[in-house]
Design a protein around this motif. Structure first.
Motif, mmCIF file in Angstrom:
data_model
loop_
_atom_site.group_PDB
_atom_site.id
_atom_site.type_symbol
_atom_site.label_atom_id
_atom_site.label_comp_id
_atom_site.label_asym_id
_atom_site.label_seq_id
_atom_site.Cartn_x
_atom_site.Cartn_y
_atom_site.Cartn_z
ATOM 1 N N ALA A 1 0.833 -1.206 0.000
ATOM 2 C CA ALA A 1 0.000 0.000 0.000
ATOM 3 C C ALA A 1 0.866 1.254 0.000
ATOM 4 O O ALA A 1 0.571 2.220 -0.721
ATOM 5 N N GLN B 1 -3.343 -0.826 -4.638
ATOM 6 C CA GLN B 1 -4.571 -1.080 -3.886
ATOM 7 C C GLN B 1 -4.495 -2.527 -3.431
ATOM 8 O O GLN B 1 -3.842 -3.352 -4.066
ATOM 9 N N GLN C 1 -10.146 -6.302 10.113
ATOM 10 C CA GLN C 1 -10.712 -4.963 9.939
ATOM 11 C C GLN C 1 -9.768 -3.881 10.470
ATOM 12 O O GLN C 1 -9.680 -2.793 9.904
ATOM 13 N N ALA D 1 -7.313 -3.467 7.729
ATOM 14 C CA ALA D 1 -7.958 -2.761 6.617
ATOM 15 C C ALA D 1 -8.030 -1.268 6.900
ATOM 16 O O ALA D 1 -7.759 -0.443 6.016
ATOM 17 N N ASN D 2 -8.371 -0.890 8.115
ATOM 18 C CA ASN D 2 -8.442 0.531 8.473
ATOM 19 C C ASN D 2 -7.074 1.191 8.403
ATOM 20 O O ASN D 2 -6.947 2.328 7.951
ATOM 21 N N LEU E 1 -4.642 0.275 6.419
ATOM 22 C CA LEU E 1 -4.341 0.409 4.988
ATOM 23 C C LEU E 1 -5.086 1.598 4.389
ATOM 24 O O LEU E 1 -4.526 2.355 3.589
ATOM 25 N N ARG E 2 -6.343 1.783 4.761
ATOM 26 C CA ARG E 2 -7.130 2.907 4.234
ATOM 27 C C ARG E 2 -6.523 4.245 4.635
ATOM 28 O O ARG E 2 -6.585 5.207 3.868
ATOM 29 N N ARG E 3 -5.954 4.321 5.825
ATOM 30 C CA ARG E 3 -5.312 5.564 6.266
ATOM 31 C C ARG E 3 -4.115 5.918 5.384
ATOM 32 O O ARG E 3 -3.742 7.083 5.292
ATOM 33 N N GLY F 1 -4.262 5.623 2.246
ATOM 34 C CA GLY F 1 -4.896 6.309 1.124
ATOM 35 C C GLY F 1 -5.113 5.451 -0.102
ATOM 36 O O GLY F 1 -5.268 5.983 -1.194
ATOM 37 N N ASP G 1 -7.246 2.050 -2.043
ATOM 38 C CA ASP G 1 -8.471 1.256 -2.009
ATOM 39 C C ASP G 1 -8.156 -0.088 -1.370
ATOM 40 O O ASP G 1 -7.116 -0.691 -1.645
ATOM 41 N N VAL G 2 -9.088 -0.560 -0.528
ATOM 42 C CA VAL G 2 -8.879 -1.806 0.206
ATOM 43 C C VAL G 2 -10.153 -2.646 0.129
ATOM 44 O O VAL G 2 -11.258 -2.117 0.290
ATOM 45 N N TYR G 3 -9.987 -3.942 -0.116
ATOM 46 C CA TYR G 3 -11.079 -4.893 0.017
ATOM 47 C C TYR G 3 -10.642 -5.894 1.066
ATOM 48 O O TYR G 3 -9.577 -6.504 0.940
#
Length: 124
Positions: free
Chosen positions: A53, A58, A70, A73-74, A76-78, A80, A82-84
């Motif tokens: 990331a 992504q 989760q 995942a959070n 990774l989202r920080r 910036g 896209d995360v699945y």
């Protein structure tokens, strides 16, 4: 200006210093790529997902434990990207196929696959 480093504690209490790939002089060319990392909720799998990331990919991640997954995942989202994220046991061929199909649909493609799980449910 002092260099800022993010310190994280991996399983087993080992400390790991995470630095952006650019700071290390690396351009992996992963911007616009999609990586799938199985077994990515903690330890080595989590570290791999974070590094991918940071390099601009992504990321689709799975693991058996929903809570740790989760949290990863959070994180990774920080960064910036896209995360699945989906909890599944990759020892089940049906669960693995479902995760891979859903990740590909959510992220539109798969360029990189990292197998960080101890068991895989492959079928012919």
């Amino acid at each position: 200006m002092a260099r800022q480093q993010k310190r994280g504690v991996l399983d087993g209490g080992c400390q790991q210093v995470f630095r952006p790939a650019e700071e290390l002089g690396m351009d992996l060319g992963l911007g616009g790529k999609t990586a799938i990392v199985v077994g990515a909720s903690k330890g080595i799998g989590k570290a791999i997902a974070l590094r991918l990331a940071q390099a601009g990919a992504q990321v689709g991640i799975c693991a058996r434990g929903e809570e740790a997954l989760q949290a990863t995942a959070n994180e990774l989202r920080r960064i910036g990207v896209d995360v699945y994220a989906h909890a599944c046991d990759v020892g089940s061929a049906e669960a693995l196929d479902g995760f891979l199909a859903a990740a590909k649909q959510a992220l539109t493609r798969v360029d990189i696959l990292v197998n960080n799980a101890s068991a895989f449910g492959f079928t012919d």
